[in-house]
Each structure stands twice: as C-alpha cells, then as structure tokens.
Design a protein around this motif. Structure first.
Motif, mmCIF file in Angstrom:
data_model
loop_
_atom_site.group_PDB
_atom_site.id
_atom_site.type_symbol
_atom_site.label_atom_id
_atom_site.label_comp_id
_atom_site.label_asym_id
_atom_site.label_seq_id
_atom_site.Cartn_x
_atom_site.Cartn_y
_atom_site.Cartn_z
ATOM 1 N N THR A 351 -5.612 64.023 68.813
ATOM 2 C CA THR A 351 -6.683 64.943 68.444
ATOM 3 C C THR A 351 -6.667 65.040 66.925
ATOM 4 O O THR A 351 -5.646 65.416 66.342
ATOM 5 C CB THR A 351 -6.458 66.322 69.070
ATOM 6 N N THR A 352 -7.774 64.715 66.292
ATOM 7 C CA THR A 352 -7.777 64.606 64.834
ATOM 8 C C THR A 352 -8.927 65.388 64.216
ATOM 9 O O THR A 352 -9.960 65.616 64.838
ATOM 10 C CB THR A 352 -7.899 63.131 64.403
ATOM 11 N N SER A 353 -8.716 65.788 62.966
ATOM 12 C CA SER A 353 -9.799 66.361 62.160
ATOM 13 C C SER A 353 -9.623 65.874 60.728
ATOM 14 O O SER A 353 -8.505 65.603 60.285
ATOM 15 C CB SER A 353 -9.777 67.887 62.213
ATOM 16 N N GLY A 354 -10.723 65.759 60.001
ATOM 17 C CA GLY A 354 -10.671 65.241 58.643
ATOM 18 C C GLY A 354 -10.827 63.737 58.615
ATOM 19 O O GLY A 354 -10.783 63.068 59.656
ATOM 20 N N THR A 355 -10.988 63.200 57.420
ATOM 21 C CA THR A 355 -11.281 61.776 57.286
ATOM 22 C C THR A 355 -10.382 61.048 56.295
ATOM 23 O O THR A 355 -10.476 59.835 56.163
ATOM 24 C CB THR A 355 -12.744 61.582 56.831
ATOM 25 N N ALA A 356 -9.519 61.779 55.582
ATOM 26 C CA ALA A 356 -8.689 61.131 54.566
ATOM 27 C C ALA A 356 -7.730 60.143 55.224
ATOM 28 O O ALA A 356 -7.324 60.299 56.372
ATOM 29 C CB ALA A 356 -7.900 62.172 53.784
ATOM 30 N N ARG A 357 -7.381 59.092 54.497
ATOM 31 C CA ARG A 357 -6.466 58.081 54.994
ATOM 32 C C ARG A 357 -5.394 57.790 53.950
ATOM 33 O O ARG A 357 -5.624 57.910 52.743
ATOM 34 C CB ARG A 357 -7.219 56.775 55.329
ATOM 35 N N LEU A 358 -4.238 57.378 54.400
ATOM 36 C CA LEU A 358 -3.153 57.000 53.504
ATOM 37 C C LEU A 358 -3.366 55.567 53.027
ATOM 38 O O LEU A 358 -3.549 54.665 53.839
ATOM 39 C CB LEU A 358 -1.813 57.094 54.225
ATOM 40 N N ASP A 359 -3.293 55.354 51.700
ATOM 41 C CA ASP A 359 -3.423 53.998 51.159
ATOM 42 C C ASP A 359 -2.175 53.572 50.395
ATOM 43 O O ASP A 359 -2.125 52.497 49.830
ATOM 44 C CB ASP A 359 -4.657 53.897 50.257
ATOM 45 N N ARG A 360 -1.163 54.441 50.392
ATOM 46 C CA ARG A 360 0.119 54.112 49.753
ATOM 47 C C ARG A 360 1.214 54.932 50.406
ATOM 48 O O ARG A 360 0.944 55.857 51.173
ATOM 49 C CB ARG A 360 0.066 54.368 48.242
ATOM 50 N N ALA A 361 2.454 54.581 50.101
ATOM 51 C CA ALA A 361 3.593 55.197 50.762
ATOM 52 C C ALA A 361 3.644 56.698 50.487
ATOM 53 O O ALA A 361 3.609 57.118 49.321
ATOM 54 C CB ALA A 361 4.886 54.539 50.299
ATOM 55 N N PRO A 362 3.751 57.517 51.519
ATOM 56 C CA PRO A 362 3.787 58.961 51.334
ATOM 57 C C PRO A 362 5.207 59.513 51.330
ATOM 58 O O PRO A 362 6.175 58.807 51.636
ATOM 59 C CB PRO A 362 3.045 59.468 52.572
ATOM 60 N N LEU A 363 5.312 60.780 51.026
ATOM 61 C CA LEU A 363 6.506 61.573 51.292
ATOM 62 C C LEU A 363 6.271 62.287 52.626
ATOM 63 O O LEU A 363 5.289 63.023 52.774
ATOM 64 C CB LEU A 363 6.735 62.608 50.186
ATOM 65 N N VAL A 364 7.140 62.033 53.576
ATOM 66 C CA VAL A 364 7.042 62.701 54.869
ATOM 67 C C VAL A 364 8.039 63.855 54.885
ATOM 68 O O VAL A 364 9.250 63.642 54.749
ATOM 69 C CB VAL A 364 7.333 61.739 56.036
ATOM 70 N N VAL A 365 7.523 65.063 55.016
ATOM 71 C CA VAL A 365 8.359 66.263 55.101
ATOM 72 C C VAL A 365 8.403 66.686 56.566
ATOM 73 O O VAL A 365 7.391 67.103 57.129
ATOM 74 C CB VAL A 365 7.815 67.403 54.226
ATOM 75 N N GLU A 366 9.568 66.536 57.190
ATOM 76 C CA GLU A 366 9.716 66.872 58.599
ATOM 77 C C GLU A 366 10.313 68.273 58.733
ATOM 78 O O GLU A 366 11.436 68.527 58.293
ATOM 79 C CB GLU A 366 10.604 65.849 59.314
ATOM 80 N N VAL A 367 9.551 69.154 59.316
ATOM 81 C CA VAL A 367 10.021 70.512 59.563
ATOM 82 C C VAL A 367 10.810 70.479 60.862
ATOM 83 O O VAL A 367 10.260 70.219 61.935
ATOM 84 C CB VAL A 367 8.843 71.498 59.653
ATOM 85 N N ASN A 368 12.101 70.714 60.767
ATOM 86 C CA ASN A 368 13.008 70.473 61.882
ATOM 87 C C ASN A 368 12.996 71.646 62.867
ATOM 88 O O ASN A 368 13.932 72.449 62.931
ATOM 89 C CB ASN A 368 14.418 70.233 61.344
ATOM 90 N N THR A 381 11.319 62.180 66.125
ATOM 91 C CA THR A 381 9.857 62.324 66.206
ATOM 92 C C THR A 381 9.193 60.977 65.965
ATOM 93 O O THR A 381 8.108 60.721 66.472
ATOM 94 C CB THR A 381 9.330 63.332 65.178
ATOM 95 N N GLY A 382 9.820 60.148 65.138
ATOM 96 C CA GLY A 382 9.331 58.788 64.932
ATOM 97 C C GLY A 382 8.232 58.627 63.908
ATOM 98 O O GLY A 382 7.831 57.502 63.602
ATOM 99 N N ILE A 383 7.708 59.723 63.359
ATOM 100 C CA ILE A 383 6.561 59.621 62.444
ATOM 101 C C ILE A 383 6.948 58.843 61.180
ATOM 102 O O ILE A 383 6.209 57.952 60.728
ATOM 103 C CB ILE A 383 6.027 61.019 62.075
ATOM 104 N N THR A 384 8.089 59.166 60.602
ATOM 105 C CA THR A 384 8.500 58.477 59.376
ATOM 106 C C THR A 384 8.691 56.985 59.616
ATOM 107 O O THR A 384 8.228 56.148 58.826
ATOM 108 C CB THR A 384 9.798 59.091 58.819
ATOM 109 N N ALA A 385 9.363 56.638 60.700
ATOM 110 C CA ALA A 385 9.595 55.220 60.998
ATOM 111 C C ALA A 385 8.283 54.486 61.218
ATOM 112 O O ALA A 385 8.107 53.350 60.750
ATOM 113 C CB ALA A 385 10.479 55.091 62.234
ATOM 114 N N ALA A 386 7.359 55.124 61.922
ATOM 115 C CA ALA A 386 6.078 54.467 62.190
ATOM 116 C C ALA A 386 5.276 54.269 60.909
ATOM 117 O O ALA A 386 4.641 53.221 60.715
ATOM 118 C CB ALA A 386 5.277 55.295 63.197
ATOM 119 N N LEU A 387 5.303 55.252 60.022
ATOM 120 C CA LEU A 387 4.591 55.105 58.747
ATOM 121 C C LEU A 387 5.276 54.084 57.845
ATOM 122 O O LEU A 387 4.608 53.309 57.148
ATOM 123 C CB LEU A 387 4.497 56.461 58.039
#
Length: 478
Positions: A351-368, A381-387
């Motif tokens: 489920t998504t909202s907004g249109t911005a996309r990542l075009d370079r490596a981000p900083l992923v802040v995982e709230v534990n 969670t796998g988000i960092t590995a997938a990105l």
C-alpha cells in the motif's frame, strides 16, 4: 509404572529441544513412544534431522510454526519467502492464499514434517493487540474465515496437516500470552459472531488440528484459561463446533499458564479439559519424565480417566496416520513448484502513497520495535538488505525503542525510516513525526499494521518477510 500408561502419557507429550542435533534423551523418549516433537529455528532444521527423529519413532508428529511472514522457523535468517497473513488479507485473493499455502506445504512435505502450527485464525479486532497483529488475515471474521480455509486447503492439499490457532480467538487482547494471562472481555454472542467463525470454517474445511489459546474468556469460563477449561475445549469446541481432530495446547511454558501451575499440572488439567497433545516449547529429559510421571500418577489417583488419556493418544496417532496416507499428495506437490508466488503476493499487498523514488544509496534508519515472543529474535525486516541489493552503499542505522533520531537535517543522503506497527505505538508515530519535521522528504516504510500515511512517500508492506522487503525496495527504486 504400567508400561501402557507410560506409553500413553509419552504419546500426548510434544516437546521442543535445544541444539542442532537430536539429543540422546530425545532419541530414547521417541523409542518410548513420544508422540511428537516441535522444531524451532535453533534446531537447524533439515531433512536429515527429521530422518533421525523418525528413525526412532516413524509415527511421531513432527511439528513446526511456519506461518509465513514474521513467524518462520525454516527461513529465519534470510526472511520468509512468503509475506504472511495480513498481507494476504490485504490482497484478499483466496486463490493466491491457497497457492501460498500449497508452497508452504510443499516445503514442509519435502522435509517430512507432519504438522504446521498454522494458520493463525485469530480475528485481529483489537488494533492494540501485541502478539497477533500482522499474523492475522485481518480484523473482519468473514475475511479471516475465507483465507483460513484457503490456507488450510493449500497446505493440506500438499499432504501436510494444518493447525488453526489460537482457539477460541486471541484477536481481542492487549496482553501477550507469552508474558501473562490475557482476558477476552466479550460476550458469548460476540465470540460466536466475531471470533469463532474462522474456526468453524476451518473445521468444515477439514483442518486436522486446532491449537488452544492461553486466554481467560469469562463468557465461557470465568476461572480457567481456555486451554484448561472443559467448557471451552470439550463442550464448545468438541460439542457445539463438532471438532474431532487433534487438539494441541499452545506452549505450556508461556506465562499465561506457567504462572499458575507446574508443567505436569498444566498437562493433566489440559488433558482433563479435552486437549490431546501438550506442546512444550523447550524440554529436558528430566522435565519430560516429570510430566509423564505426573500424568500417570493422575490416572492412578482417579484425577484423569484412563479413557480420556487413551482417547487423546489415539487422536495423536490418528493425525500421524492421516499424514502417512497423504504420501501421494506430497509426491505430486514436489513437482508443483510455484516459485514466484510469495513475491507476487508481497507486491500485490503493498500500500503506497506519494511518488518520490530513490535514485542513490540512502540511509536506512530502522526503528527497532520489539516484536512478540512468537517471532524468532533473529528474524530481519530485510529492508536494508533489499535496498542494498539495488543501491550499493546503502547505509543502516538501528534505533532502540524510543531512541533518539540522528541528525537528519544535515545528512545529504535520502532517508528511509523503517517502522513497525505505527498504528499501535504512540512513540513510533512520534518518531515518524519528528523525522518528517526536520526532513519532509523522509520515506516511511511500515512493516506492520500502519498508521495513516504521512510525508513525501509512505509504503506499507503489511508484513515482515524477505519478499515483502524486496517488493518495497523494487517500488522505491523504479
């Protein structure tokens, strides 16, 4: 000690164990008729391990919690190949749910595992629920019912038994039964209209097993948790709902019942209530024999009828025999590889909202956010590995619950804030608001039950799994 009584008592005990190989005491117990073994990620599960168990007792019920999503024992390090119940409920395609169930069944059948402690048939009617949440197909009984049936049909169609849980319904609770005894404050009428329909549907679909929940339900029994209540287990589940399969407890070391009685007392009370199998998450030779001896002593003292113990053991053996008769289904399922179904489901659930996309490596802040005790602590969670797979040099920062955010205002990288169950936690929503206040372009990814979206981009995966993370990363980088 009567050999027959001892063997009956061993048949109804289904323990887990420590270690990556089958301990000698467990081998001996299997030879003495131990009726089941519960496998966890800590056991390093593989086909050879299961063969070693069956070499001692071919009829033992080998059980596992392989719900998909956050609760996986086979794929705990990389994350599940399937997105979990809430994601499937969001998609609401019963054919897709059955396909996912069939692939989970195929995976278990290849390992010769008898019973999957799934699906979670709880109706997550209380958004504050700390232990069910994304493990449920959703908050509506009709939705949960149809997907429970689809999951049961999928797994059992692949020749592996399923277990609907946690009867009579853990969805309307604010306490985790691993930690204390939850109370379901609902009338009998509400229970029948809201919580019981998925179990009734599962029974109609031929579910082979049902797991009791360690829940105090005053409308059924004001004095005893459902697991230990004859009113709940026999009069309601057996009598009114007509279930005649194997009824198994949730793990008896959970504090909801362990704070009340010793393991042996729990076993005797559960058997007296109508339960057939006693799930012990972690046992030793000493604790197993103590439970066995307590059951035998209760029979000899007239506290537990021998006929009830024999009936329970017979239901355990009947489940094993059912599994044995499904060999042709398992053989057929091995060739029915639907490899992409998990990712297909995860993509459909986004489920998504907004249109911005990542075009370079981000900083992923995982709230534990601390996950429930049902989730293995090493599940990512796998988000960092997938990105990182799509955008090399992606950086990761983990925050402990209610921890302070880093200085995002001066960080020039895109920021992805990964949270879980924002709908449940005020502090998670506050963390999101603080991040957006200094960086309105922060991308928020919620892997649980999400709050209303805010910020430039919001992505809800509705579950924790490898494929859910991959689907989110693909969407963010397209």
């Amino acid at each position: 000690m009567s050999g027959d009584l001892s063997r009956l008592a061993m048949t109804v005990l289904h323990p887990g164990y420590e270690g990556t190989s089958v301990p000698d005491w467990l081998r001996r117990a299997l030879g003495e008729g131990l009726g089941g073994v519960v496998l966890f990620a800590r056991n390093d599960i593989n086909a050879q391990l299961v063969r070693h168990l069956r070499a001692e007792n071919p009829d033992t019920v080998v059980a596992i919690d392989e719900e998909g999503g956050a609760v996986t024992r086979l794929e705990v390090l990389a994350g599940s190949s399937f997105p979990g119940n809430r994601a499937l409920g969001v998609v609401d395609d019963v054919t897709l749910t059955e396909r996912v169930g069939r692939q989970i069944g195929r995976m278990l059948g290849e390992l010769d595992i008898t019973l999957n402690y799934a699906p979670d048939a709880d109706v997550n009617s209380n958004p504050a629920n700390p232990v069910i949440g994304i493990r449920s197909f959703g908050p509506a009984p009709d939705l949960v019912s149809r997907h429970t049936v689809a999951y049961v049909n999928g797994v059992q169609g692949a020749g592996v038994a399923t277990c609907a849980k946690h009867f009579p319904g853990h969805g309307d609770t604010v306490t985790d039964s691993h930690l204390a005894l939850p109370t379901v404050h609902a009338s009998r009428e509400v229970l029948f209209a809201r919580d019981l329909p998925p179990f009734r549907a599962a029974i109609t679909a031929g579910v082979r097993s049902i797991m009791s929940g360690h829940l105090l339900v005053p409308a059924l029994d004001p004095s005893m948790p459902a697991t230990l209540s004859r009113t709940a287990m026999t009069e309601l589940l057996r009598g009114e709902l007509g279930f005649d399969g194997m009824l198994v407890t949730d793990a008896i070391e959970m504090q909801a019942v362990a704070a009340m009685f010793t393991p042996g007392e729990i076993a005797v009370r559960a058997l007296s209530a109508g339960v057939d199998a006693i799930c012990v998450g972690l046992a030793t030779e000493e604790s197993l024999h103590a439970m066995r001896d307590t059951i035998v002593a209760a029979v000899r003292a007239g506290e537990l009828p021998e006929e009830r113990l024999a009936e329970a053991a017979a239901r355990v053996l009947a489940l094993s025999q059912w599994y044995g008769a499904q060999a042709a289904l398992r053989d057929k399922a091995r060739g029915d590889v639907d490899e992409g179904v998990g990712l297909e489901a995860a993509r459909a659930a986004l489920t998504t909202s907004g249109t911005a996309r990542l075009d370079r490596a981000p900083l992923v802040v995982e709230v534990n956010t601390r996950l429930s005790k049902a989730v293995d602590p090493s599940t990512p969670t796998g988000i960092t590995a997938a990105l990182t797979a799509l955008l090399p040099n992606t950086a990761r920062l983990q925050l402990e619950p209610m921890g302070d955010l880093p200085d995002l205002a001066s960080d020039g990288r895109p920021v992805v804030l990964v949270v879980h169950d924002a709908a449940r936690y005020d502090w998670v929503r506050s963390t999101v608001a603080k991040a957006l206040a200094v960086r309105p372009d922060v991308i928020v990814v919620d892997t649980g039950v999400p709050a209303p979206p805010g910020g430039a981009v919001h992505v809800a995966t509705h579950g924790i799994s490898r494929v859910s993370a991959q689907a989110a990363a693909e969407w963010l980088t397209q």
